[in-house]
Motif scaffolding. Structure first.
Motif, PDB file in Angstrom:
ATOM      1  N   GLU A 239       0.806  -1.220   0.000  1.00 23.56           N
ATOM      2  CA  GLU A 239       0.000   0.000   0.000  1.00 23.56           C
ATOM      3  C   GLU A 239       0.839   1.270   0.000  1.00 23.56           C
ATOM      4  N   LEU A 240       2.042   1.218   0.572  1.00 25.65           N
ATOM      5  CA  LEU A 240       2.812   2.447   0.791  1.00 25.65           C
ATOM      6  C   LEU A 240       4.242   2.284   0.289  1.00 25.65           C
ATOM      7  N   GLY A 277      -0.769  10.340   1.807  1.00 24.52           N
ATOM      8  CA  GLY A 277      -1.197   8.962   2.040  1.00 24.52           C
ATOM      9  C   GLY A 277      -1.596   8.651   3.462  1.00 24.52           C
ATOM     10  N   SER A 279      -4.622   8.781   4.956  1.00 22.35           N
ATOM     11  CA  SER A 279      -5.825   7.928   5.001  1.00 22.35           C
ATOM     12  C   SER A 279      -5.512   6.528   4.514  1.00 22.35           C
ATOM     13  N   GLN A 280      -4.615   6.421   3.540  1.00 27.34           N
ATOM     14  CA  GLN A 280      -4.243   5.106   3.015  1.00 27.34           C
ATOM     15  C   GLN A 280      -3.563   4.268   4.093  1.00 27.34           C
ATOM     16  N   TYR A 283      -6.351   2.876   6.290  1.00 27.32           N
ATOM     17  CA  TYR A 283      -7.045   1.748   5.676  1.00 27.32           C
ATOM     18  C   TYR A 283      -6.178   0.488   5.710  1.00 27.32           C
ATOM     19  N   ALA A 284      -4.871   0.663   5.540  1.00 28.77           N
ATOM     20  CA  ALA A 284      -3.959  -0.480   5.597  1.00 28.77           C
ATOM     21  C   ALA A 284      -3.960  -1.109   6.990  1.00 28.77           C
ATOM     22  N   ARG A 287      -7.017  -3.159   7.466  1.00 30.22           N
ATOM     23  CA  ARG A 287      -6.861  -4.422   6.732  1.00 30.22           C
ATOM     24  C   ARG A 287      -5.978  -5.398   7.507  1.00 30.22           C
ATOM     25  N   TYR A 420       4.197   2.791  -9.130  1.00 34.08           N
ATOM     26  CA  TYR A 420       2.910   2.615  -8.455  1.00 34.08           C
ATOM     27  C   TYR A 420       1.768   3.309  -9.195  1.00 34.08           C
ATOM     28  N   LYS A 424      -0.806   1.336 -11.807  1.00 37.74           N
ATOM     29  CA  LYS A 424      -2.126   1.146 -11.199  1.00 37.74           C
ATOM     30  C   LYS A 424      -3.223   1.648 -12.130  1.00 37.74           C
ATOM     31  N   ARG A 457      -1.234  13.175  -4.818  1.00 36.35           N
ATOM     32  CA  ARG A 457      -2.522  13.192  -5.521  1.00 36.35           C
ATOM     33  C   ARG A 457      -2.379  13.788  -6.917  1.00 36.35           C
ATOM     34  N   GLU A 460      -0.922  11.266  -9.222  1.00 39.09           N
ATOM     35  CA  GLU A 460      -1.906  10.267  -9.619  1.00 39.09           C
ATOM     36  C   GLU A 460      -2.826  10.817 -10.699  1.00 39.09           C
TER      37      GLU A 460
END
Length: 494
Positions: A239-240, A277, A279-280, A283-284, A287, A420, A424, A457, A460
């Motif tokens: 994720e990171l 990142g 918030s990411q 979420y990780a 998980r 990444y 993606k 961001r 991306e």
């Protein structure tokens, strides 16, 4: 205490004999090795499927079914403590059931119970669906305390005249003992209000709504299974990119959970520029912990009452956002992601909404004004994000382990974009990697155009724009692939 003690047993009969032992299990799935109950099969009549009813034939707790030579009664030998009340209730209501089980040396191990319709038996709420719901909820529950109180003695305090709210009543009868003590007491009191003719219709409506919210949450204990640190590291690396200090802190948290089987006393507060990142990461972690997660966006909250709910004295009263989060998650153990903690408004003269979080973060329990019950928070792991720590109050800061996340360097952005972000995007829109490539100077141009932006961001979004342009050229201009050099990148993104 016997499983069944029917009031309609023949007069003059002896007290029922308890034929079983209770065992305590927290297994989440029933099987022949981890059954719901074990029946005496010394007569050899019980097969894979057996149909009948749980009964109290004057003296013994048993299961009665049709055998080869007539009706057979098999004593109950063992019962999972979580299912004692459910089996008692099935017996008292003479519910016809079909058991699925396996023959073992110690008896017939039952791992599935289904309701069936035959012989004019009474039907459950929502028929078999309710029974399966109850079994699933009980299997998801922790084993109750080994000292099971006398339920009849507990009920003597309920003196209000009651009417029927069937599904909630059934749930309390079958699974009440698996609830935390304070919630079980609260539920009985609210059930009395909801069923009473002595209060207003509005009070009954609020009580029933509060009960519905609370009973649909799986109230779990504070015990957490061990987590594989190598698997956690794999998820973080997936994720990171980089962020070694952050990853190290998360792995330390995992090791602590594995040693204590409880969550750490402090959650995480991730502070850094937008788009890095944060918030990411949250979420990780959810998980890794295998917990449901819910988000709370503090930038949209301007009144503490939005978090704490409103009192039931108001006709339009409703629970707060925090209680809604528990309800949406469906269980009391969850990762609570608090976004933009530094942007909480001061409110309408009622205080700072962010300070309402203090009791939630202390893991001492949270009380919603609408629910009016202390909600256990020992299974809540809070992760907050913020851009500016100077806007967060000192008491709130002290409840977190603070991790500052620096912005990415140009070299890190190069790796993130090429390894990444762009792959993606290409995978998501169904393109092969060789259909859209960047030359070295093209990659440098992308990074140079975003040298003054924080986070990734914008990178991306640039990857999205470049991939979309390449797809357009392939589909419309019928080229095989597109290689973006510096000039093409600047023309496209400037």
């Amino acid at each position: 205490m016997p499983v069944f003690d029917f009031n309609n047993s023949p007069e003059g009969s002896k007290d029922p004999v308890c034929t079983y032992n209770v065992f305590y299990s927290s297994e989440s799935e029933a099987s022949a090795e981890h059954p719901i109950l074990v029946l005496d099969n010394s007569a050899g009549e019980l097969k894979h499927h057996s149909t009948g009813v749980f009964i109290n034939p004057i003296r013994r707790t048993a299961f009665e079914f049709a055998g080869a030579d007539g009706t057979v009664s098999a004593d109950i030998l063992q019962i999972d403590a979580r299912f004692v009340s459910l089996l008692k209730w099935l017996g008292e209501n003479h519910i016809n059931v079909r058991l699925s089980g396996a023959v073992r040396e110690d008896g017939y191990a039952v791992y599935k119970i289904r309701e069936i319709a035959f012989g004019g038996g009474v039907k459950l709420s929502a028929e078999d669906g309710f029974l399966q719901f109850m079994i699933e909820r009980l299997l998801s529950s922790d084993a109750p305390s080994e000292e099971i109180p006398d339920e009849d003695e507990e009920e003597t305090g309920d003196s209000m005249k009651l009417t029927s709210i069937q599904s909630i009543t059934d749930f309390m009868n079958c699974a009440g003992r698996t609830l935390p003590d304070n919630i079980r007491l609260w539920a009985r009191r609210n059930l009395a209000v909801a069923r009473s003719h002595e209060v207003s219709a509005e009070e009954r409506r609020h009580a029933q709504r509060a009960l519905s919210i609370m009973m649909n949450i799986q109230w779990k204990g504070n015990y957490f299974e061990a987590i594989d640190p190598e698997e956690a590291r794999r998820i973080l690396d997936e994720e990171l990119y980089g962020m070694e200090r952050v990853k190290q802190r998360i792995i330390e948290t995992i090791i602590q959970i594995n040693r204590t089987h409880t969550l750490p006393a402090y959650g995480l507060l991730l502070i850094g520029p937008a788009g890095t990142g944060k918030s990411q990461i949250a979420y990780a972690v959810a998980r890794i912990l295998k917990l449901p997660w819910t988000t709370l966006d503090m930038s949209s909250i301007n009144d503490p009452e939005q978090l704490t709910g409103s009192s039931r004295i108001y006709a339009n009263a409703k629970p707060g956002i925090i209680m809604d989060a528990f309800s949406m998650a469906g269980e009391s153990n969850l990762v609570f992601i608090i976004n933009e903690l530094d942007k909480a408004a001061a409110g309408k003269g009622n205080g700072n909404p962010a300070d309402v979080l203090l009791t939630l973060l202390d893991n001492l329990g949270f009380t919603d004004n609408y629910i009016e019950c202390m909600i256990p928070t020992v299974g809540v792991y809070p992760i907050a994000t913020a851009n500016d720590k100077d806007q967060i109050s000192a008491p709130l800061m002290s409840r977190f382990a603070v991790i500052e996340i620096p912005d990415y360097t140009p070299e890190e952005k190069k790796v993130i974009f090429s390894k990444y972000a762009l792959p993606k995007v290409l995978k998501r829109i169904g393109m092969r990697e060789n259909e859209c490539v960047l030359t070295p100077d093209g990659l440098d141009a992308v990074i140079d155009l975003h040298r003054d932006t924080s986070g990734i961001r914008d990178l991306e979004q640039a990857a999205e724009h470049i991939a979309a342009n390449a797809l357009y050229q392939i589909e419309v201009e019928h080229v095989d692939s597109v290689a973006f050099d510096a000039e093409m990148v600047r023309e496209l993104l400037s």
